[in-house]
Design a protein around this motif. Structure first.
Motif, PDB file in Angstrom:
ATOM      1  N   ALA A  17       0.833  -1.213   0.000  1.00  0.00           N
ATOM      2  CA  ALA A  17       0.000   0.000   0.000  1.00  0.00           C
ATOM      3  C   ALA A  17       0.865   1.260   0.000  1.00  0.00           C
ATOM      4  O   ALA A  17       0.572   2.219  -0.728  1.00  0.00           O
ATOM      5  N   LEU A  18       1.909   1.263   0.800  1.00  0.00           N
ATOM      6  CA  LEU A  18       2.782   2.442   0.865  1.00  0.00           C
ATOM      7  C   LEU A  18       3.484   2.704  -0.466  1.00  0.00           C
ATOM      8  O   LEU A  18       3.662   3.861  -0.859  1.00  0.00           O
ATOM      9  N   LEU A  19       3.850   1.651  -1.174  1.00  0.00           N
ATOM     10  CA  LEU A  19       4.463   1.820  -2.505  1.00  0.00           C
ATOM     11  C   LEU A  19       3.446   2.340  -3.516  1.00  0.00           C
ATOM     12  O   LEU A  19       3.740   3.265  -4.286  1.00  0.00           O
ATOM     13  N   ALA A  68       0.759   4.021  -2.920  1.00  0.00           N
ATOM     14  CA  ALA A  68       0.352   5.381  -2.545  1.00  0.00           C
ATOM     15  C   ALA A  68       1.280   6.439  -3.145  1.00  0.00           C
ATOM     16  O   ALA A  68       0.866   7.584  -3.349  1.00  0.00           O
ATOM     17  N   GLN A  69       2.509   6.079  -3.429  1.00  0.00           N
ATOM     18  CA  GLN A  69       3.478   7.031  -3.983  1.00  0.00           C
ATOM     19  C   GLN A  69       3.282   7.299  -5.472  1.00  0.00           C
ATOM     20  O   GLN A  69       3.835   8.259  -6.007  1.00  0.00           O
ATOM     21  N   LEU A  70       2.502   6.470  -6.148  1.00  0.00           N
ATOM     22  CA  LEU A  70       2.332   6.596  -7.593  1.00  0.00           C
ATOM     23  C   LEU A  70       1.384   7.748  -7.914  1.00  0.00           C
ATOM     24  O   LEU A  70       0.294   7.842  -7.352  1.00  0.00           O
ATOM     25  N   PRO A  71       1.773   8.633  -8.834  1.00  0.00           N
ATOM     26  CA  PRO A  71       0.978   9.840  -9.087  1.00  0.00           C
ATOM     27  C   PRO A  71      -0.402   9.580  -9.688  1.00  0.00           C
ATOM     28  O   PRO A  71      -1.297  10.426  -9.555  1.00  0.00           O
ATOM     29  N   GLU A  72      -0.612   8.440 -10.313  1.00  0.00           N
ATOM     30  CA  GLU A  72      -1.920   8.140 -10.919  1.00  0.00           C
ATOM     31  C   GLU A  72      -2.985   7.821  -9.880  1.00  0.00           C
ATOM     32  O   GLU A  72      -4.177   7.854 -10.172  1.00  0.00           O
ATOM     33  N   VAL A  73      -2.572   7.504  -8.665  1.00  0.00           N
ATOM     34  CA  VAL A  73      -3.492   7.050  -7.625  1.00  0.00           C
ATOM     35  C   VAL A  73      -4.251   8.241  -7.031  1.00  0.00           C
ATOM     36  O   VAL A  73      -3.658   9.186  -6.526  1.00  0.00           O
ATOM     37  N   SER A  74      -5.582   8.172  -7.091  1.00  0.00           N
ATOM     38  CA  SER A  74      -6.416   9.223  -6.499  1.00  0.00           C
ATOM     39  C   SER A  74      -7.077   8.761  -5.207  1.00  0.00           C
ATOM     40  O   SER A  74      -7.537   9.580  -4.419  1.00  0.00           O
ATOM     41  N   PHE A  75      -7.130   7.450  -4.986  1.00  0.00           N
ATOM     42  CA  PHE A  75      -7.737   6.887  -3.778  1.00  0.00           C
ATOM     43  C   PHE A  75      -7.106   5.531  -3.531  1.00  0.00           C
ATOM     44  O   PHE A  75      -6.901   4.769  -4.472  1.00  0.00           O
ATOM     45  N   LEU A  76      -6.802   5.244  -2.268  1.00  0.00           N
ATOM     46  CA  LEU A  76      -6.214   3.952  -1.905  1.00  0.00           C
ATOM     47  C   LEU A  76      -6.684   3.598  -0.507  1.00  0.00           C
ATOM     48  O   LEU A  76      -6.577   4.412   0.411  1.00  0.00           O
ATOM     49  N   ALA A  77      -7.213   2.381  -0.353  1.00  0.00           N
ATOM     50  CA  ALA A  77      -7.689   1.946   0.959  1.00  0.00           C
ATOM     51  C   ALA A  77      -7.440   0.460   1.153  1.00  0.00           C
ATOM     52  O   ALA A  77      -7.476  -0.316   0.203  1.00  0.00           O
ATOM     53  N   SER A  78      -7.206   0.100   2.398  1.00  0.00           N
ATOM     54  CA  SER A  78      -7.156  -1.302   2.795  1.00  0.00           C
ATOM     55  C   SER A  78      -8.599  -1.746   2.983  1.00  0.00           C
ATOM     56  O   SER A  78      -9.421  -0.988   3.516  1.00  0.00           O
ATOM     57  N   THR A  79      -8.924  -2.951   2.550  1.00  0.00           N
ATOM     58  CA  THR A  79     -10.310  -3.396   2.595  1.00  0.00           C
ATOM     59  C   THR A  79     -10.459  -4.743   3.294  1.00  0.00           C
ATOM     60  O   THR A  79      -9.491  -5.474   3.473  1.00  0.00           O
ATOM     61  N   SER A  80     -11.683  -5.037   3.659  1.00  0.00           N
ATOM     62  CA  SER A  80     -12.020  -6.389   4.099  1.00  0.00           C
ATOM     63  C   SER A  80     -12.720  -7.061   2.922  1.00  0.00           C
ATOM     64  O   SER A  80     -13.163  -6.396   1.995  1.00  0.00           O
ATOM     65  N   GLY A  81     -12.820  -8.348   2.946  1.00  0.00           N
ATOM     66  CA  GLY A  81     -13.527  -9.010   1.861  1.00  0.00           C
ATOM     67  C   GLY A  81     -12.604  -9.733   0.913  1.00  0.00           C
ATOM     68  O   GLY A  81     -11.537 -10.205   1.293  1.00  0.00           O
ATOM     69  N   ASP A  82     -13.000  -9.768  -0.349  1.00  0.00           N
ATOM     70  CA  ASP A  82     -12.314 -10.582  -1.347  1.00  0.00           C
ATOM     71  C   ASP A  82     -10.903 -10.115  -1.673  1.00  0.00           C
ATOM     72  O   ASP A  82     -10.033 -10.918  -1.978  1.00  0.00           O
ATOM     73  N   TYR A  83     -10.673  -8.820  -1.682  1.00  0.00           N
ATOM     74  CA  TYR A  83      -9.350  -8.313  -2.041  1.00  0.00           C
ATOM     75  C   TYR A  83      -8.799  -7.463  -0.911  1.00  0.00           C
ATOM     76  O   TYR A  83      -9.505  -7.101   0.024  1.00  0.00           O
ATOM     77  N   ASP A  84      -7.523  -7.132  -1.004  1.00  0.00           N
ATOM     78  CA  ASP A  84      -6.822  -6.482   0.099  1.00  0.00           C
ATOM     79  C   ASP A  84      -6.753  -4.964  -0.006  1.00  0.00           C
ATOM     80  O   ASP A  84      -6.837  -4.267   1.000  1.00  0.00           O
TER      81      ASP A  84
END
Length: 161
Positions: A87-89, A91-107
């Motif tokens: 996630a920390l890596l 988050a550094q990418l300029p294309e990313v507008s939203f990033l979250a850790s999730t529960s469920g099928d994916y991380d």
């Protein structure tokens, strides 16, 4: 560095609401709308900025400035102990507008904006190379119907209509 913040009161929320409507609103306009002194408006706003409650930015319409490829990417990470470093890596990418850790099928849930579909494919290829990323699933956004900040009136039970 995370700063300790005080409890927000009705005036703080009113100032935040004013700025959500018009981020360029002057201290004088805020003071007039909220029936407080200009000094009070300035002091409160500066405190909200210092505490990290508020940051003032120019928000652009992505489509109007050339971002033509929006996507939601579900990222699966294995082993689970790599979720935070991945996630920390990302988050550094300029294309990313939203990033979250999730529960469920994916991380991890990642929303990205890229100029073209080719750039989106390149982005997906790059995150797929990160150690721990073992699968991604991408959903393209064809049309965005709403792109907004949260309505602060929800917190106070007031209707925004």
């Amino acid at each position: 560095m995370e700063k300790t913040s005080s409890v927000l009161d009705d005036l703080d929320f009113a100032i935040l609401s004013c700025l959500q409507r018009d981020g360029r609103m002057s201290f004088t306009e805020i003071a007039e709308q909220l029936n407080v002194s200009v000094g009070t408006a300035r002091t409160r706003l500066n405190r909200l900025l210092e505490e990290g409650v508020l940051s003032i930015v120019g928000r652009v319409d992505p489509d109007k400035v050339g971002f033509r490829a929006y996507a939601h990417i579900a990222v699966y990470v294995r082993p689970a102990t790599l979720k935070e470093p991945v996630a920390l890596l990302i988050a550094q990418l300029p294309e990313v507008s939203f990033l979250a850790s999730t529960s469920g099928d994916y991380d991890l849930e990642v929303d990205v904006m890229c100029p073209t579909n080719h750039d989106l494919v390149e982005f997906i290829n790059e995150i797929s190379k990160i150690e721990g990323v073992y699968q991604t699933k991408t959903t393209l956004y064809f049309k965005v119907y709403k792109y907004a900040q949260p309505d602060l009136n929800i917190l106070s039970g007031k209707s925004s209509t």
